[in-house]
Scaffold this motif. Structure first.
Motif, PDB file in Angstrom:
ATOM      1  N   ILE A  49       0.766 -25.513  26.454  1.00 11.32           N
ATOM      2  CA  ILE A  49       0.239 -24.492  27.347  1.00 11.32           C
ATOM      3  C   ILE A  49       0.835 -23.172  26.886  1.00 11.32           C
ATOM      4  O   ILE A  49       2.040 -22.981  26.929  1.00 11.32           O
ATOM      5  N   ASP A  50      -0.026 -22.300  26.446  1.00 10.41           N
ATOM      6  CA  ASP A  50       0.410 -21.043  25.849  1.00 10.41           C
ATOM      7  C   ASP A  50       0.589 -19.979  26.922  1.00 10.41           C
ATOM      8  O   ASP A  50      -0.298 -19.722  27.701  1.00 10.41           O
ATOM      9  N   GLY A  51       1.736 -19.366  26.938  1.00  5.52           N
ATOM     10  CA  GLY A  51       1.999 -18.234  27.809  1.00  5.52           C
ATOM     11  C   GLY A  51       2.797 -17.184  27.063  1.00  5.52           C
ATOM     12  O   GLY A  51       3.687 -16.567  27.617  1.00  5.52           O
ATOM     13  N   MET A  52       2.491 -17.001  25.801  1.00  6.67           N
ATOM     14  CA  MET A  52       3.317 -16.149  24.959  1.00  6.67           C
ATOM     15  C   MET A  52       3.099 -14.657  25.152  1.00  6.67           C
ATOM     16  O   MET A  52       4.048 -13.899  25.146  1.00  6.67           O
ATOM     17  N   LEU A  53       1.849 -14.226  25.256  1.00  4.14           N
ATOM     18  CA  LEU A  53       1.598 -12.790  25.154  1.00  4.14           C
ATOM     19  C   LEU A  53       1.027 -12.151  26.413  1.00  4.14           C
ATOM     20  O   LEU A  53       1.170 -10.961  26.601  1.00  4.14           O
ATOM     21  N   GLY A  54       0.364 -12.869  27.224  1.00  4.75           N
ATOM     22  CA  GLY A  54      -0.257 -12.269  28.396  1.00  4.75           C
ATOM     23  C   GLY A  54      -1.659 -11.769  28.088  1.00  4.75           C
ATOM     24  O   GLY A  54      -2.096 -11.744  26.945  1.00  4.75           O
TER      25      GLY A  54
END
Length: 76
Positions: A49-54
């Motif tokens: 689950i990607d939450g790196m950059l917004g």
């Protein structure tokens, strides 16, 4: 019933106040937050689950963020 692990790209103190708040909440629930060391990552039997950059990010990704995205994409 899921085993969950969070892998932060940067140490908590370098993140936003919101990032630090949610890392603390996650840890208090007994979950593991690790800071990625740049080594290869195994996602065997797992989901990413990607939450790196917004949602507001613009521009080119580079450095450790670019590497993390590439490795995650290679697992698909």
């Amino acid at each position: 019933g899921f085993s969950v692990r969070a892998l932060a790209l940067f140490p908590p103190q370098s993140g936003s106040p919101a990032n630090r708040k949610y890392q603390e909440r996650f840890s208090k629930r007994g979950k593991i937050v690790s800071v990625w060391d740049g080594e290869e990552i195994s996602f065997d039997d797992g989901w990413i689950i990607d939450g790196m950059l917004g949602t507001g990010f613009k521009g080119e990704v580079e450095g450790i963020v670019e590497t993390a995205i590439r490795l995650a994409n290679e697992t698909c």
